[in-house]
Design a protein around this motif. Structure first.
Motif, PDB file in Angstrom:
ATOM      1  N   GLY A 191       3.767  45.846   0.942  1.00  0.00           N
ATOM      2  CA  GLY A 191       3.018  46.989   1.286  1.00  0.00           C
ATOM      3  C   GLY A 191       2.967  47.606   2.736  1.00  0.00           C
ATOM      4  N   GLN A 245      -0.382  47.037 -16.094  1.00  0.00           N
ATOM      5  CA  GLN A 245       0.194  47.276 -17.536  1.00  0.00           C
ATOM      6  C   GLN A 245       0.639  45.759 -18.111  1.00  0.00           C
ATOM      7  OE1 GLN A 245       2.250  51.238 -17.665  1.00  0.00           O
ATOM      8  NE2 GLN A 245       2.693  50.287 -15.603  1.00  0.00           N
ATOM      9  N   LEU A 246       0.496  44.815 -17.582  1.00  0.00           N
ATOM     10  CA  LEU A 246       1.075  43.519 -18.227  1.00  0.00           C
ATOM     11  C   LEU A 246      -0.046  43.192 -19.052  1.00  0.00           C
ATOM     12  CD1 LEU A 246       2.222  41.327 -15.348  1.00  0.00           C
ATOM     13  CD2 LEU A 246       3.561  41.727 -17.541  1.00  0.00           C
ATOM     14  N   GLN A 288       8.884  43.033 -17.761  1.00  0.00           N
ATOM     15  CA  GLN A 288       8.263  44.118 -18.402  1.00  0.00           C
ATOM     16  C   GLN A 288       8.450  44.280 -19.967  1.00  0.00           C
ATOM     17  OE1 GLN A 288       9.565  47.876 -16.515  1.00  0.00           O
ATOM     18  NE2 GLN A 288       8.819  47.227 -14.407  1.00  0.00           N
ATOM     19  N   THR A 334       1.572  44.104  -3.293  1.00  0.00           N
ATOM     20  CA  THR A 334      -0.031  43.750  -2.875  1.00  0.00           C
ATOM     21  C   THR A 334      -0.974  44.213  -4.165  1.00  0.00           C
ATOM     22  OG1 THR A 334      -0.502  45.754  -1.636  1.00  0.00           O
ATOM     23  CG2 THR A 334       0.361  44.103  -0.207  1.00  0.00           C
ATOM     24  N   ARG A 342       6.152  57.784  -3.967  1.00  0.00           N
ATOM     25  CA  ARG A 342       5.699  58.859  -4.635  1.00  0.00           C
ATOM     26  C   ARG A 342       5.235  60.073  -4.017  1.00  0.00           C
ATOM     27  NH1 ARG A 342       3.564  54.173  -7.944  1.00  0.00           N
ATOM     28  NH2 ARG A 342       4.987  54.097  -9.654  1.00  0.00           N
ATOM     29  N   GLY A 371      -2.326  50.437 -10.987  1.00  0.00           N
ATOM     30  CA  GLY A 371      -1.416  50.012 -10.398  1.00  0.00           C
ATOM     31  C   GLY A 371      -0.341  49.546 -11.561  1.00  0.00           C
ATOM     32  N   GLY A 399       3.422  42.255  -8.398  1.00  0.00           N
ATOM     33  CA  GLY A 399       4.477  42.376  -9.436  1.00  0.00           C
ATOM     34  C   GLY A 399       5.765  41.471  -8.943  1.00  0.00           C
TER      35      GLY A 399
HETATM   36  N1  LIG Z   1       4.989  48.323 -18.122  1.00  0.00           N
HETATM   37  C1  LIG Z   1       4.962  47.461 -17.050  1.00  0.00           C
HETATM   38  N2  LIG Z   1       4.639  46.098 -17.492  1.00  0.00           N
HETATM   39  C2  LIG Z   1       4.835  45.210 -16.381  1.00  0.00           C
HETATM   40  N3  LIG Z   1       4.741  45.312 -15.139  1.00  0.00           N
HETATM   41  C3  LIG Z   1       4.934  46.856 -14.712  1.00  0.00           C
HETATM   42  C4  LIG Z   1       5.145  47.630 -15.763  1.00  0.00           C
HETATM   43  N4  LIG Z   1       5.560  48.893 -15.187  1.00  0.00           N
HETATM   44  C5  LIG Z   1       5.534  48.742 -13.923  1.00  0.00           C
HETATM   45  N5  LIG Z   1       5.315  47.347 -13.714  1.00  0.00           N
HETATM   46  C6  LIG Z   1       5.351  46.334 -12.308  1.00  0.00           C
HETATM   47  O1  LIG Z   1       4.473  47.230 -11.379  1.00  0.00           O
HETATM   48  C7  LIG Z   1       4.952  47.164 -10.073  1.00  0.00           C
HETATM   49  C8  LIG Z   1       4.879  48.520  -9.286  1.00  0.00           C
HETATM   50  O2  LIG Z   1       3.375  48.986  -9.564  1.00  0.00           O
HETATM   51  P1  LIG Z   1       3.073  50.092  -8.403  1.00  0.00           P
HETATM   52  O3  LIG Z   1       4.004  51.376  -8.738  1.00  0.00           O
HETATM   53  O4  LIG Z   1       1.593  50.110  -8.592  1.00  0.00           O
HETATM   54  O5  LIG Z   1       3.503  49.245  -7.074  1.00  0.00           O
HETATM   55  P2  LIG Z   1       3.686  49.896  -5.663  1.00  0.00           P
HETATM   56  O6  LIG Z   1       2.596  51.046  -5.189  1.00  0.00           O
HETATM   57  O7  LIG Z   1       5.113  50.321  -5.446  1.00  0.00           O
HETATM   58  O8  LIG Z   1       3.351  48.538  -4.613  1.00  0.00           O
HETATM   59  P3  LIG Z   1       2.314  48.231  -3.736  1.00  0.00           P
HETATM   60  O9  LIG Z   1       0.954  48.972  -3.951  1.00  0.00           O
HETATM   61  O10 LIG Z   1       2.154  46.771  -3.770  1.00  0.00           O
HETATM   62  O11 LIG Z   1       2.752  48.576  -2.299  1.00  0.00           O
HETATM   63  C9  LIG Z   1       6.348  46.434 -10.172  1.00  0.00           C
HETATM   64  O12 LIG Z   1       6.264  44.995  -9.798  1.00  0.00           O
HETATM   65  C10 LIG Z   1       6.860  46.582 -11.688  1.00  0.00           C
HETATM   66  O13 LIG Z   1       7.382  45.663 -12.121  1.00  0.00           O
END
Ligand SMILES: Nc1ncnc2c1ncn2[C@@H]1O[C@H](COP(=O)(O)OP(=O)(O)OP(=O)(O)O)[C@@H](O)[C@H]1O
Ligand SMILES: [Mg+2]
Length: 326
Positions: A67, A285-286, A206, A156, A15, A281, A177
């Motif tokens: 990570g 949302q789970l 999800q 992570t 992002r 994170g 995740g």
């Molecule tokens: N609605 C949802 N329900 C469950 N899990 C979700 C949902 N939306 C996103 N995720 C999970 O969240 C995770 C991504 O979260 P996030 O964007 O915070 O991670 P990241 O910052 O890319 O990874 P990290 O911080 O571990 O390096 C993925 O495993 C995704 O499947």
């Protein structure tokens, strides 16, 4: 024009935040690479859609794992392509704040700095994920008041008790995740004799995933390869079936939160007792994650608004500190 930029180089998603514009990019951390000339063909959504579907001369690579940078050149190339697409060519990037997991080794930190520097950045400042997450939830981190933030991402889970702009105690565990997606793949292989891909597993999680039983119902049709016949196959999977596979990861995370609490000094513990735990994170949302953590710690637990965006928004706010310090 010189503009500072914030980047969340996440395992699942990358992002970018620009002052006054907010989040300008939020894409999967994936690249598609041509094998012959080793060139970057696609990145982000386009590359994510290709996972498990590429003919031999093309392969998809996730440049980050747990990570940290797993494929340096592709991480740098992905970032360069993303910055080119989202940041006007007229903008120079003097300073970039990049979010990283807690407890990185010096070599891992260096890799992040070098990968970002390749895009022509003068100064790279690393911000630990829980500090960024706390800022992103709007918490005032300048005070000597303890806040426990747990960021459950893709690769992570980073957690820390933040006080006076820094982590008083912190932990990072490589359980999040993506390990849950793997657990779903394994469960469906063993129980339904169906082999499914990473993207399908993430979608099942999800749609119907939950961490504690009986808070989510429903089922979904899952397509893949029947392991007994070698032919295409499909099965119906119910929400309650995948709770147990997901709980293994969730319990590892709650165990880590308990360890962090045990290491927390008593004054800060009193603050946490009063205010509870904040979850950020994408994986926060789970459904049921908050309840499991509440049961394991006896503390109240709150899921931040837009939990997946807290880190990048917080990293964006961090840019203000950089400007003030300059
Ligand atoms: N609605 C949802 N329900 C469950 N899990 C979700 C949902 N939306 C996103 N995720 C999970 O969240 C995770 C991504 O979260 P996030 O964007 O915070 O991670 P990241 O910052 O890319 O990874 P990290 O911080 O571990 O390096 C993925 O495993 C995704 O499947
Ligand atoms: Mg993250």
């Amino acid at each position: 024009m010189a503009v500072d930029i914030a980047i969340d180089l996440g395992t699942s998603r990358t992002r970018i935040f620009l002052p006054r514009r907010g989040i300008t990019a939020d894409v999967p951390s994936v690249v598609a690479v041509g094998e012959e000339h080793e060139e970057l063909l696609h990145f982000g959504e386009a590359a994510y859609r290709m996972i498990g579907r590429t003919p031999p001369p093309i392969r998809t690579i996730c440049p980050l794992g747990n990570g940290v940078i797993a494929h340096f050149d592709w991480a740098a190339a992905m970032l360069a392509a993303l910055l080119k697409e989202t940041v006007s060519a007229k903008i120079r990037m003097p300073r970039v704040a990049v979010c990283v997991p807690v407890g990185l080794t010096d070599v891992e930190k260096r890799a992040v700095i070098d990968a970002v520097s390749r895009s022509g950045v003068r100064q790279v400042c690393l911000v630990e994920a829980p500090v960024a997450a706390a800022l992103g939830t709007g918490i005032d981190i300048h005070t000597p008041h303890g806040t426990l933030v747990v960021d459950i991402g893709g690769g992570t889970t980073d957690m820390a008790v933040i006080s006076l702009c820094d982590a008083a105690v912190s932990r990072s565990v490589r359980q999040a995740g993506q390990v849950m997606d793997e657990a779903i793949i394994q469960y469906i292989r063993e129980q339904h004799h169906l082999l499914i891909g990473q993207r399908t597993a993430e979608s099942v999680k999800q749609q119907i995933g939950c961490i504690v039983p009986d808070i989510r119902s429903g089922e979904c049709c899952v397509k893949g390869k029947n392991l007994l016949t070698g032919m295409p196959g499909q099965v119906t999977v119910a929400a309650e079936e995948i709770t147990a596979p997901l709980q293994t990861t969730a319990q590892a995370i709650t165990g880590c939160i308990r360890e962090l609490l045990e290491a927390t000094p008593p004054e800060l513990m009193a603050d946490i007792e009063a205010e509870g735990i904040v979850l950020t994170g994408g994986s926060a949302q789970l459904p049921g994650f908050d309840r499991l953590i509440q049961q394991a710690t006896g503390l109240s637990v709150r899921i931040a608004e837009q939990p997946d965006l807290c880190v990048i928004n917080g990293c964006g706010r961090y840019l203000r500190f950089l400007r003030k310090a300059a």
